[in-house]
Structure formats: structure tokens, C-alpha cells
Design a protein around this motif. Structure first.
Motif, PDB file in Angstrom:
ATOM      1  N   LEU A 240       0.925  -1.170   0.045  1.00  0.00           N
ATOM      2  CA  LEU A 240      -0.011   0.013  -0.002  1.00  0.00           C
ATOM      3  C   LEU A 240       0.844   1.089   0.002  1.00  0.00           C
ATOM      4  CD1 LEU A 240      -2.575  -1.033   2.794  1.00  0.00           C
ATOM      5  CD2 LEU A 240      -2.991  -1.048   0.198  1.00  0.00           C
ATOM      6  N   ARG A 241       0.289   2.195  -0.852  1.00  0.00           N
ATOM      7  CA  ARG A 241       1.007   3.563  -0.960  1.00  0.00           C
ATOM      8  C   ARG A 241       0.419   4.391   0.123  1.00  0.00           C
ATOM      9  NH1 ARG A 241       5.252   5.288  -3.645  1.00  0.00           N
ATOM     10  NH2 ARG A 241       5.815   3.880  -5.454  1.00  0.00           N
ATOM     11  N   GLY A 242       0.923   5.497   0.447  1.00  0.00           N
ATOM     12  CA  GLY A 242       0.461   6.496   1.500  1.00  0.00           C
ATOM     13  C   GLY A 242      -1.046   6.892   1.615  1.00  0.00           C
ATOM     14  N   PRO A 243      -1.614   7.081   0.520  1.00  0.00           N
ATOM     15  CA  PRO A 243      -2.857   7.588   0.758  1.00  0.00           C
ATOM     16  C   PRO A 243      -3.742   6.421   1.026  1.00  0.00           C
ATOM     17  CG  PRO A 243      -1.949   8.402  -1.276  1.00  0.00           C
ATOM     18  CD  PRO A 243      -0.908   7.442  -0.931  1.00  0.00           C
ATOM     19  N   MET A 244      -3.676   5.075   0.560  1.00  0.00           N
ATOM     20  CA  MET A 244      -4.248   3.874   0.910  1.00  0.00           C
ATOM     21  C   MET A 244      -4.357   3.526   2.454  1.00  0.00           C
ATOM     22  SD  MET A 244      -6.330   2.942  -1.489  1.00  0.00           S
ATOM     23  CE  MET A 244      -6.603   0.938  -0.866  1.00  0.00           C
ATOM     24  N   VAL A 245      -2.959   3.622   2.787  1.00  0.00           N
ATOM     25  CA  VAL A 245      -2.539   3.535   4.326  1.00  0.00           C
ATOM     26  C   VAL A 245      -3.546   4.364   5.175  1.00  0.00           C
ATOM     27  CG1 VAL A 245      -0.702   3.573   6.213  1.00  0.00           C
ATOM     28  CG2 VAL A 245      -0.399   2.535   3.632  1.00  0.00           C
ATOM     29  N   THR A 246      -3.540   5.625   4.662  1.00  0.00           N
ATOM     30  CA  THR A 246      -4.466   6.690   5.377  1.00  0.00           C
ATOM     31  C   THR A 246      -5.761   6.220   5.355  1.00  0.00           C
ATOM     32  OG1 THR A 246      -2.906   8.333   4.752  1.00  0.00           O
ATOM     33  CG2 THR A 246      -5.147   9.174   5.165  1.00  0.00           C
ATOM     34  N   ARG A 247      -6.206   5.717   4.147  1.00  0.00           N
ATOM     35  CA  ARG A 247      -7.755   5.213   4.059  1.00  0.00           C
ATOM     36  C   ARG A 247      -7.923   4.306   4.795  1.00  0.00           C
ATOM     37  NH1 ARG A 247     -10.546   3.471  -1.387  1.00  0.00           N
ATOM     38  NH2 ARG A 247      -9.659   5.390  -2.313  1.00  0.00           N
ATOM     39  N   TYR A 248      -7.213   3.120   5.077  1.00  0.00           N
ATOM     40  CA  TYR A 248      -7.442   2.039   6.013  1.00  0.00           C
ATOM     41  C   TYR A 248      -7.143   2.251   7.371  1.00  0.00           C
ATOM     42  CZ  TYR A 248      -7.442  -1.802   2.406  1.00  0.00           C
ATOM     43  OH  TYR A 248      -7.681  -2.407   1.556  1.00  0.00           O
ATOM     44  N   THR A 249      -6.420   3.334   7.800  1.00  0.00           N
ATOM     45  CA  THR A 249      -6.158   3.676   9.111  1.00  0.00           C
ATOM     46  C   THR A 249      -7.581   4.343   9.706  1.00  0.00           C
ATOM     47  OG1 THR A 249      -3.993   4.076   8.658  1.00  0.00           O
ATOM     48  CG2 THR A 249      -4.760   5.052  10.765  1.00  0.00           C
ATOM     49  N   GLN A 250      -8.110   5.425   8.744  1.00  0.00           N
ATOM     50  CA  GLN A 250      -9.379   5.978   8.943  1.00  0.00           C
ATOM     51  C   GLN A 250     -10.391   4.916   9.266  1.00  0.00           C
ATOM     52  OE1 GLN A 250      -9.355   8.979   5.984  1.00  0.00           O
ATOM     53  NE2 GLN A 250      -8.589  10.467   7.243  1.00  0.00           N
ATOM     54  N   GLN A 251     -10.470   4.177   8.359  1.00  0.00           N
ATOM     55  CA  GLN A 251     -11.655   2.972   8.337  1.00  0.00           C
ATOM     56  C   GLN A 251     -11.447   2.223   9.569  1.00  0.00           C
ATOM     57  OE1 GLN A 251     -11.381   0.245   4.915  1.00  0.00           O
ATOM     58  NE2 GLN A 251     -13.202   1.382   4.246  1.00  0.00           N
ATOM     59  N   PHE A 252     -10.526   1.783  10.135  1.00  0.00           N
ATOM     60  CA  PHE A 252     -10.138   1.078  11.205  1.00  0.00           C
ATOM     61  C   PHE A 252     -10.538   1.990  12.538  1.00  0.00           C
ATOM     62  CE2 PHE A 252      -7.044  -2.511  10.322  1.00  0.00           C
ATOM     63  CZ  PHE A 252      -7.829  -2.857   9.520  1.00  0.00           C
ATOM     64  N   LEU A 253     -10.541   3.340  12.465  1.00  0.00           N
ATOM     65  CA  LEU A 253     -11.062   4.168  13.678  1.00  0.00           C
ATOM     66  C   LEU A 253     -12.551   4.501  13.457  1.00  0.00           C
ATOM     67  CD1 LEU A 253      -7.894   6.746  13.572  1.00  0.00           C
ATOM     68  CD2 LEU A 253      -8.598   5.074  15.484  1.00  0.00           C
ATOM     69  N   ARG A 254     -13.177   4.568  12.297  1.00  0.00           N
ATOM     70  CA  ARG A 254     -14.361   5.219  12.107  1.00  0.00           C
ATOM     71  C   ARG A 254     -15.337   4.183  11.611  1.00  0.00           C
ATOM     72  NH1 ARG A 254     -13.942   9.933  13.878  1.00  0.00           N
ATOM     73  NH2 ARG A 254     -12.741  11.330  12.756  1.00  0.00           N
ATOM     74  N   GLN A 255     -14.987   3.022  10.721  1.00  0.00           N
ATOM     75  CA  GLN A 255     -15.948   2.055  10.262  1.00  0.00           C
ATOM     76  C   GLN A 255     -15.840   0.713  11.028  1.00  0.00           C
ATOM     77  OE1 GLN A 255     -17.714   4.043   7.874  1.00  0.00           O
ATOM     78  NE2 GLN A 255     -17.783   2.376   7.134  1.00  0.00           N
TER      79      GLN A 255
END
Lengths: 197, 197
Positions: free
Chosen positions: B38-53
């Protein structure tokens, strides 16, 4: 290394030279306590700069010591330069082998051959009685190398002298070239040299 | 954990529950050998998902176990949620303390209080004669905690039983709650609970 790298007139970074090695690291550019707080695109830019903007000169080998994981740095490298191969370093422990497997799978996917596996922290020799303690388990590196069908390049024990000389900035092969760890390092290097030349 | 998480009707991820903990990890979503390339933007998306989803429900505490470094994951977390604090884990070794210092500096810069420092791999007790070997040096955690003006929350030795039970998926506090490491873990947890409530 505490030196700061300088630059050529063409604004290329001159690597620090020590022990017959030319070295470049993010750490050379920052203070000891300054974190490199970087998002992916900046990591990508620095990685490319270290490959293209450093005055490496003539080298026998260029070794890249990567952080764990399969992220921006790894992807940028395989997309920027042609690699002769990758070396996967792991401890013998099951949870570490899972990550080693993932790293090997990533390199396979991008057509970089895995040259072999190095098992680190293989055992600790108790100075009390010379007994070997396989703190992180035994045989993990060998099993995983077989599974991946790559050579097990070497097994490096946990060693106080290696840690101490490393913390002083002196590689163990320079300090005590006949020590068990130095011998193992030279064996690994020799195996790799044969594979790569 | 080998279970796969399921989803609610609203498409939120239901965390795996074990030992009174609700758990979520990238590893639960992927095969053992599948790397998360994963490149940075995808890492960011997964990290947010783990917090919010993730359907976390009512929790006493939410602990995030971060990879080493000061990159996308760390930045995304401090920019997505308000953290009560950060715990920095290090070995006593000088090169590890440098990274611990960088992590502490990063959290300071983004106004997250450092709750304390945990020293891991503090020593190894030789089963031969019970002698303590400070393989990675001695006193590093304490010195660094003083320098950072944060409490040293605990010192965890290298321990074969802890590694073995961990590899079996069983925390040492569940397997042998009176063992030295389990006692130290409980002391660290108790210290943190007092700080945070």
C-alpha cells in the motif's frame, strides 16, 4: 556516524565513507531527536533522491537497508531501479516468519528474485555455561527458507559484543573479526557475492 | 486469531472478541502470506476506516499498536482522533533510544502527551543459573525516560515462555498470570489506568 554529508557543485550528495563503504541515511541529514515526519509522497521523493541524487561513484554493490513492511519505500525502489535481488531478514519466531513470507511474496509479485533468507536472533549463548538458548524458537528460518525455496544464507545469534560495538559505531567484523558473529556475517557476504557475480 | 471479522447491516466491521478485548487488524483481512502493498494514501484510508468503520461499541480504552516510524499511519491517527496519550516502547540499546526520542518528539509536536516509556527486552534470565544478562545494555530506558521527563512504566525481560504463549495466540497473562512478565504487564497496565482515569 556523526558526520554530515556535503554536496558536489552539481548539488549531488556526497556519501559518508567509512570502513570501505559509502553510506547514506536519512539520519545523516537530521538531528538525533528530529523525527522524519513524512507522508507517502515525500517518502517517495526522498527514496528517489537517495538513489539518483547521491554521488555513489563506482560501486561493487549497492545495498539498501529497508524498514519493515511493504509500503511506499519498497514500492518506490522496485519502480525506480532494477534490483538484482532481495534478502529477507527474520527472527525464527512464528509471527516474524509471517511477515518474512509477506515480504517474499511482495518481491515475487514485482519480479525481484529473493536471494535468500537471513535468520537473526537465532539463539543466545549463555556466558554462564556456553549453553545455547533458542529464545525465539528453533528451526524457523530453515523451515521458511525451504517453503520459499530460497537458500538460508546464515543464522546470526544474539550477541552482546556485536550490540556493544554497533552502539559504538564499529562493526563487529572490524572489532573482532574472528568472533562467531563476524564469521557468520562473512559467510553470508561470501554466499551473496557468489550468487551476484 | 484466525477468525475473519464479519460486518453489520450498516456495513461496519465487527471486531473479533477474545480475552475480553475487541480486536481489529489488517492481518484479519488478508491471508497469512498476502502482503498489504500500500502507498501512503491507501494506508491513510485503511487507518481512518479502522477508527471510524469498526463497530467498537462501548470501550474502556482503545489501544492502537503502531508500526515503528513517524509516517502516514501516525500522522493520520493524530489528525483523525483526539488521543489521550502515547506510550513509547523501546529496547535499552542506544540506536533504539534514538528512535524512541524521535517518536516522543513527533507526539510532542502534535500535542499528544507521552504517558510514559516501556523498556522491552530489558534483560534475559539465563535458565542455567538465574543470572540476568543485559543483552541490549542496561539503564537505557530509565535514562531516556528522565531525559523526556516521562515515567518509565515498566521493564519487560526477554522471556521464552512469553514468546511461546504468544506464538500460540495466548497472552502470558492468560497462561501464567504470576510469571515475572505477566506481573510486569499488569503493573504497566495499572500505572496507565491510574494516569488515564
Amino acid at each position: 556516524m556523526r558526520e554530515r554529508p556535503t554536496a558536489t557543485e552539481e548539488n549531488k550528495i556526497i556519501p559518508i565513507e567509512q570502513y570501505g563503504l559509502r553510506l547514506m541515511s536519512m539520519g545523516f541529514l537530521l538531528d538525533d531527536s528530529a523525527p522524519a515526519i513524512l507522508r507517502g509522497p515525500m517518502v517517495t521523493r526522498y527514496t528517489q533522491q537517495f538513489l539518483r541524487q547521491v554521488e555513489w561513484g563506482e560501486l561493487d554493490f549497492l545495498m539498501l537497508d529497508l524498514p519493515p513492511g511493504t509500503g511506499d519505500i519498497q514500492l518506490t525502489i522496485v519502480q525506480t531501479v532494477a534490483l538484482s535481488g532481495a534478502i529477507v531478514v527474520t527472527t525464527p519466531q512464528e509471527v516474524a516468519l509471517i511477515d518474512a513470507r509477506k515480504a517474499a511474496t511482495m518481491f515475487e509479485k514485482v519480479n525481484v528474485p529473493v536471494l535468500g533468507l537471513v535468520e537473526n536472533m537465532s539463539y543466545f549463548v549463555s556466558p554462564s555455561d556456553g549453553k545455547r538458548y533458542h529464545i525465539f524458537g528453533s528451526g524457523g528460518g530453515e523451515r521458511e527458507a525451504k517453503r520459499l525455496r530460497v537458500p538460508l544464507l546464515g543464522q546470526v545469534p544474539i550477541d552482546i559484543a556485536t550490540r556493544e560495538s554497533g552502539d559504538r559505531g564499529m562493526p563487529i567484523v572490524g572489532e573482532d573479526r574472528k568472533s562467531p558473529v563476524a564469521t557468520e556475517f562473512k559467510r553470508i557476504a561470501e554466499n551473496l557475492r557468489k550468487t551476484l557475480t
